[in-house]
Scaffold this motif. Sequence first.
Motif, PDB file in Angstrom:
ATOM      1  N   ARG A 143      12.181  87.633  10.379  1.00  0.00           N
ATOM      2  CA  ARG A 143      11.313  86.626   9.777  1.00  0.00           C
ATOM      3  C   ARG A 143      10.488  87.242   8.651  1.00  0.00           C
ATOM      4  NH1 ARG A 143       8.642  83.954  15.241  1.00  0.00           N
ATOM      5  NH2 ARG A 143      10.544  82.973  16.062  1.00  0.00           N
ATOM      6  N   MET A 144      10.244  86.450   7.627  1.00  0.00           N
ATOM      7  CA  MET A 144       9.233  86.828   6.652  1.00  0.00           C
ATOM      8  C   MET A 144       7.869  86.590   7.292  1.00  0.00           C
ATOM      9  SD  MET A 144       8.156  85.074   3.039  1.00  0.00           S
ATOM     10  CE  MET A 144       9.774  85.177   2.320  1.00  0.00           C
ATOM     11  N   VAL A 145       7.024  87.599   7.305  1.00  0.00           N
ATOM     12  CA  VAL A 145       5.697  87.497   7.917  1.00  0.00           C
ATOM     13  C   VAL A 145       4.660  87.551   6.805  1.00  0.00           C
ATOM     14  CG1 VAL A 145       4.071  88.527   9.544  1.00  0.00           C
ATOM     15  CG2 VAL A 145       6.526  88.568  10.031  1.00  0.00           C
ATOM     16  N   ILE A 146       3.753  86.554   6.794  1.00  0.00           N
ATOM     17  CA  ILE A 146       2.698  86.494   5.781  1.00  0.00           C
ATOM     18  C   ILE A 146       1.386  86.161   6.464  1.00  0.00           C
ATOM     19  CG2 ILE A 146       4.241  85.852   3.891  1.00  0.00           C
ATOM     20  CD1 ILE A 146       3.397  82.958   4.284  1.00  0.00           C
ATOM     21  N   PRO A 147       0.263  86.572   5.889  1.00  0.00           N
ATOM     22  CA  PRO A 147      -1.035  86.274   6.500  1.00  0.00           C
ATOM     23  C   PRO A 147      -1.524  84.879   6.115  1.00  0.00           C
ATOM     24  CG  PRO A 147      -1.341  87.685   4.608  1.00  0.00           C
ATOM     25  CD  PRO A 147       0.145  87.503   4.757  1.00  0.00           C
ATOM     26  N   ALA A 148      -2.307  84.285   6.994  1.00  0.00           N
ATOM     27  CA  ALA A 148      -2.890  82.976   6.732  1.00  0.00           C
ATOM     28  C   ALA A 148      -4.086  83.114   5.795  1.00  0.00           C
ATOM     29  CB  ALA A 148      -3.322  82.315   8.041  1.00  0.00           C
ATOM     30  N   GLY A 149      -4.311  82.072   4.975  1.00  0.00           N
ATOM     31  CA  GLY A 149      -5.470  82.043   4.104  1.00  0.00           C
ATOM     32  C   GLY A 149      -5.422  82.981   2.926  1.00  0.00           C
ATOM     33  N   VAL A 150      -4.243  83.494   2.576  1.00  0.00           N
ATOM     34  CA  VAL A 150      -4.089  84.446   1.473  1.00  0.00           C
ATOM     35  C   VAL A 150      -3.032  83.904   0.517  1.00  0.00           C
ATOM     36  CG1 VAL A 150      -3.445  86.807   0.848  1.00  0.00           C
ATOM     37  CG2 VAL A 150      -4.745  86.391   2.933  1.00  0.00           C
ATOM     38  N   VAL A 205       3.565  82.737   9.887  1.00  0.00           N
ATOM     39  CA  VAL A 205       2.222  82.891   9.334  1.00  0.00           C
ATOM     40  C   VAL A 205       1.315  83.385  10.455  1.00  0.00           C
ATOM     41  CG1 VAL A 205       0.312  81.745   8.163  1.00  0.00           C
ATOM     42  CG2 VAL A 205       2.665  81.041   7.692  1.00  0.00           C
ATOM     43  N   VAL A 206       0.650  84.507  10.226  1.00  0.00           N
ATOM     44  CA  VAL A 206      -0.176  85.138  11.255  1.00  0.00           C
ATOM     45  C   VAL A 206      -1.572  85.389  10.680  1.00  0.00           C
ATOM     46  CG1 VAL A 206       1.823  86.234  12.346  1.00  0.00           C
ATOM     47  CG2 VAL A 206       0.553  87.460  10.576  1.00  0.00           C
ATOM     48  N   SER A 207      -2.480  85.783  11.541  1.00  0.00           N
ATOM     49  CA  SER A 207      -3.825  86.138  11.104  1.00  0.00           C
ATOM     50  C   SER A 207      -3.769  87.433  10.293  1.00  0.00           C
ATOM     51  CB  SER A 207      -4.743  86.313  12.309  1.00  0.00           C
ATOM     52  OG  SER A 207      -4.323  87.429  13.087  1.00  0.00           O
ATOM     53  N   PRO A 208      -4.768  87.695   9.437  1.00  0.00           N
ATOM     54  CA  PRO A 208      -4.767  88.951   8.674  1.00  0.00           C
ATOM     55  C   PRO A 208      -4.711  90.182   9.565  1.00  0.00           C
ATOM     56  CG  PRO A 208      -6.352  87.412   7.728  1.00  0.00           C
ATOM     57  CD  PRO A 208      -5.857  86.789   9.008  1.00  0.00           C
ATOM     58  N   GLU A 209      -5.355  90.135  10.736  1.00  0.00           N
ATOM     59  CA  GLU A 209      -5.317  91.285  11.639  1.00  0.00           C
ATOM     60  C   GLU A 209      -3.904  91.514  12.160  1.00  0.00           C
ATOM     61  OE1 GLU A 209      -7.315  88.718  11.949  1.00  0.00           O
ATOM     62  OE2 GLU A 209      -9.226  89.564  11.245  1.00  0.00           O
ATOM     63  N   ASN A 210      -3.233  90.429  12.577  1.00  0.00           N
ATOM     64  CA  ASN A 210      -1.857  90.580  13.047  1.00  0.00           C
ATOM     65  C   ASN A 210      -0.913  90.979  11.920  1.00  0.00           C
ATOM     66  OD1 ASN A 210      -1.980  90.189  15.818  1.00  0.00           O
ATOM     67  ND2 ASN A 210      -1.826  87.974  15.658  1.00  0.00           N
ATOM     68  N   PHE A 211      -1.197  90.521  10.707  1.00  0.00           N
ATOM     69  CA  PHE A 211      -0.350  90.927   9.584  1.00  0.00           C
ATOM     70  C   PHE A 211      -0.444  92.433   9.366  1.00  0.00           C
ATOM     71  CE2 PHE A 211       0.170  91.738   4.996  1.00  0.00           C
ATOM     72  CZ  PHE A 211       1.497  91.366   4.870  1.00  0.00           C
ATOM     73  N   GLU A 212      -1.641  92.983   9.491  1.00  0.00           N
ATOM     74  CA  GLU A 212      -1.791  94.436   9.348  1.00  0.00           C
ATOM     75  C   GLU A 212      -1.021  95.166  10.444  1.00  0.00           C
ATOM     76  OE1 GLU A 212      -5.305  97.858   9.012  1.00  0.00           O
ATOM     77  OE2 GLU A 212      -5.815  95.722   9.088  1.00  0.00           O
TER      78      GLU A 212
END
Length: 348
Positions: free
Chosen positions: A228-235, A300-307
């Motif tokens: 999957r392409m993983v991207i952060p939410a709100g960015v 789409v994940v939270s910025p913390e999970n994206f890191e």
Amino acid sequence: MRIVTNLMLAAGLAIASLSVASGVNASVPQPELAPAPQAELAPAPGAEAEATESAADAAPAFEYAAPTEGIGMPSGGMGIQPQVSEVGEQARWFHDALLMPIITIISLFVLALLLWIVVRFNRRANPTASKTTHNTTLEVIWTLVPVLILVFIAVPSIGLLQAQYNLPEGETITVKITGNQWNWTYEYPDHGDILLVSNMLEEEGEQGEGARFRTDADGPRLLAADERMVIPAGVNIRFLVTASDVLHSFAVPAFWTKIDAVPGRLNEGWTRVDREGVYFGQCSELCGARHGYMPIAVEVVSPENFERWVLSQGGSMPGSADAAEEENTDAADDAAETAAASTAAAAS
């Protein structure tokens, strides 16, 4: 008496010989003895496993989420999928609140005119046909009214087009997308050059032995992907889309995103999603025999999970120590190449 004297002489000679020997030994340097080799201790049973587990616990953990039924996927209903981006909400309003009412009113008006003409101007009701050839009022109306309707539609339409291609200010992450026959590759140049190759997950019993088969947690049939392409939410997410062979099209309906992938050309688009979840799309350009088997899965994940995901993929976050070291290494390599080129030019 003589025996006692002999004994005393023998004892004196023995003491004298011992003192001489000790003096000689003290004057001769003694070789240094190497320390005895220590045997390596074998690890206790289970110690290696405990070390591995502790290392795994120290590493950032990331778990892929299961999709939500009816969100980000076809639901079997009518209409546009629920939109999760600002541009998508604007486009849905444009379609539902503006275009559909206008189209409905025009269609009903034209149908009413046709029915009126059929009833009022048939041969039985109007045996003598009118020979009117020009009517200035009617000609002005049926020319001016459509123009005004098109202008009324064009104003919000142009605004929507601008919103689709004007990347707003703020934190932005770039993802390069390449269409291939028949899969997608995703690159993250801002995060240590992460590269993912995304293929469709097959159904159990289909060809492809050794492949991981699709489950309900992966997504719907023909839409689930192994990467999957993983991207952060709100960015802000900038999409750079191209193709390696033939025409493809990167399309995710829930984002209101559809970008053509053309070999030799880099097309750009963007999105920003505030709702976490899993969203699916497909290649929307006929690209060959397996065109229908090029799914797109975006989580789409939270910025913390994206890191956590970035670190689990071996990448690094911008501004981190690893990223700074990599930038310094690249700068040093560029400087070395420049110096070598200058030296070669001077020598020639």
